[in-house]
Design a protein around this motif. Structure first.
Motif, PDB file in Angstrom:
ATOM      1  N   GLU A   1      12.969   9.376  -7.563  1.00  0.00           N
ATOM      2  CA  GLU A   1      13.263   8.734  -6.279  1.00  0.00           C
ATOM      3  C   GLU A   1      13.690   9.737  -5.205  1.00  0.00           C
ATOM      4  N   GLN A   2      13.827  10.982  -5.567  1.00  0.00           N
ATOM      5  CA  GLN A   2      14.265  12.006  -4.618  1.00  0.00           C
ATOM      6  C   GLN A   2      13.145  12.974  -4.234  1.00  0.00           C
ATOM      7  N   LEU A   3      11.950  12.728  -4.760  1.00  0.00           N
ATOM      8  CA  LEU A   3      10.858  13.674  -4.523  1.00  0.00           C
ATOM      9  C   LEU A   3      10.488  13.773  -3.044  1.00  0.00           C
ATOM     10  N   ALA A   4      10.557  12.659  -2.313  1.00  0.00           N
ATOM     11  CA  ALA A   4      10.209  12.705  -0.886  1.00  0.00           C
ATOM     12  C   ALA A   4      11.143  13.648  -0.140  1.00  0.00           C
ATOM     13  N   GLU A   5      12.415  13.684  -0.547  1.00  0.00           N
ATOM     14  CA  GLU A   5      13.365  14.597   0.090  1.00  0.00           C
ATOM     15  C   GLU A   5      13.012  16.047  -0.208  1.00  0.00           C
ATOM     16  N   ILE A   6      12.586  16.317  -1.442  1.00  0.00           N
ATOM     17  CA  ILE A   6      12.234  17.693  -1.816  1.00  0.00           C
ATOM     18  C   ILE A   6      10.995  18.146  -1.049  1.00  0.00           C
ATOM     19  N   VAL A   7      10.002  17.279  -0.935  1.00  0.00           N
ATOM     20  CA  VAL A   7       8.794  17.615  -0.175  1.00  0.00           C
ATOM     21  C   VAL A   7       9.157  17.896   1.280  1.00  0.00           C
ATOM     22  N   LYS A   8      10.016  17.067   1.853  1.00  0.00           N
ATOM     23  CA  LYS A   8      10.453  17.278   3.235  1.00  0.00           C
ATOM     24  C   LYS A   8      11.210  18.590   3.364  1.00  0.00           C
ATOM     25  N   GLU A   9      12.020  18.916   2.375  1.00  0.00           N
ATOM     26  CA  GLU A   9      12.795  20.164   2.402  1.00  0.00           C
ATOM     27  C   GLU A   9      11.872  21.381   2.416  1.00  0.00           C
ATOM     28  N   VAL A  10      10.809  21.335   1.619  1.00  0.00           N
ATOM     29  CA  VAL A  10       9.855  22.455   1.594  1.00  0.00           C
ATOM     30  C   VAL A  10       9.243  22.645   2.981  1.00  0.00           C
ATOM     31  N   GLY A  11       8.829  21.537   3.608  1.00  0.00           N
ATOM     32  CA  GLY A  11       8.252  21.629   4.945  1.00  0.00           C
ATOM     33  C   GLY A  11       9.241  22.140   5.980  1.00  0.00           C
TER      34      GLY A  11
END
Length: 346
Positions: free
Chosen positions: A209-219
């Motif tokens: 459930e936290q993957l969207a945050e990690i993807v956003k963090e990379v960007g």
């Protein structure tokens, strides 16, 4: 309690509650928050804008139940028996999460690459291990270290440990026992952190459930690195332009002085020629009989002598000229491809 107070003094406090209670309470806009800082003048409170990336609504990323077309990085990890040092039940789940993460970031134009597959080091060194894979966004590489959390429990000494500790003074009985858990932790390295640098399974919020945050963090880290690179390029451009302007000012001043030197030389030659000419006219005047013609020649000689005196003084006492302040057009011949009006090129 003392540690909590010290931490409160060091870190700014955030507030999203109404400033005052009651029917006349003033609510803080949802796009702003209160920051409090302790300074040498006291405690300062400011209302600041919340970064847009924190206000953005993130779409959850579904994790597949099984891997069908794994990314090359995931496929390489699959070929290793324990590439990340995870227990077998947890490794499959970790690979599916990594597949989802890489798929989402590559869809945004980022690139993934394989890191080390040496497995996990001992627990006390696992955080220092190299990343298992990396994702590069806008030229910024963000490494991912995948760890399996450990459950800690009180160690119950065995009879042998007690006997050995009694027999040997150097013997130390461990206080805790550690066992692999079913929880994962992702540690991100590289770039400028925004939301966080670690994500882990929580009791009420699994890593999926936290993957969207990690993807956003990379960007966000990639965008920050790109902005920093642009800023550094502008600073380099500014410094080069300033150096070119300094050289152009010096070249303009030199050229101006050289031009004035030529004028002074011309004045000197002119004074020499006039001196010889006036002397010749003076000799001619002595041969004329008294009358109007001689009076006119003598009047002209008086004017010529006065002019020649000024010209001779100017030629015999040269001084270094002070160049006037140049305009942009004055500097253009000395700037090459640079513009005199700012750090840009033609």
């Amino acid at each position: 309690m003392r540690d909590e107070v010290q931490e409160h003094r060091r870190s700014p406090t955030l507030c999203r509650k109404p400033i005052e209670s009651g029917p006349h309470a003033v609510k803080i806009p949802h796009t702003q928050e209160i920051h409090g800082y302790r300074t040498h003048r006291g405690y300062e409170i400011k209302l600041v804008d919340i970064p847009a990336w924190r206000l953005a609504e993130l779409t959850p990323l579904p994790v597949p139940a099984r891997l069908t077309k794994p990314h090359a990085v995931v496929a390489a990890l699959q070929k290793q028996p324990q590439p990340m040092g995870l227990t077998k039940p947890l490794q499959g789940r970790a690979l599916r999460i990594i597949q989802t993460l890489i798929a989402a970031t590559t869809a945004q134009g980022h690139k993934a690459s394989l890191g080390t597959t040496e497995g996990a080091p001992p627990p006390h060194r696992r955080r220092k291990a190299p990343p298992h894979f990396s994702i590069t966004a806008h030229g910024e590489s963000v490494g991912f270290l995948v760890l399996q959390e450990q459950d800690r429990s009180e160690h119950v000494p065995t009879d042998k440990e007690l006997a050995d500790a009694k027999k040997h003074s150097w013997m130390r009985i461990p206080r805790f026992d550690y066992a692999p858990s079913s929880r994962l932790r992702f540690i991100l390295r590289g770039g400028s952190p925004h939301r966080a640098s670690e994500w882990a399974d929580l009791p009420d919020r699994p890593l999926e459930e936290q993957l969207a945050e990690i993807v956003k963090e990379v960007g966000l880290r990639g965008e920050a690195a790109e902005r920093l690179a642009d800023q550094q390029a502008r600073e380099v451009q500014q410094k080069r332009w300033e150096a070119a302007m300094q050289e152009a000012h010096a070249a303009y001043a030199h050229a101006y002085c050289v031009k004035q030197l030529g004028k002074q030389a011309d004045t000197w030659y002119q004074a020499r020629r006039l001196t010889e000419y006036v002397a010749a006219v003076g000799v001619h005047a002595t041969t004329l009989p008294p009358g109007q013609e001689r009076a006119e020649v003598e009047a002209w000689l008086a004017f010529a002598d006065a002019h020649l005196q000024n010209l001779t003084e100017s030629a015999s006492a040269p001084k270094l000229p002070t160049p006037p302040k140049p305009s942009g057009d004055d500097l253009k011949p000395f700037l090459g491809h640079w513009s005199p009006y700012g750090p840009r090129s033609y």
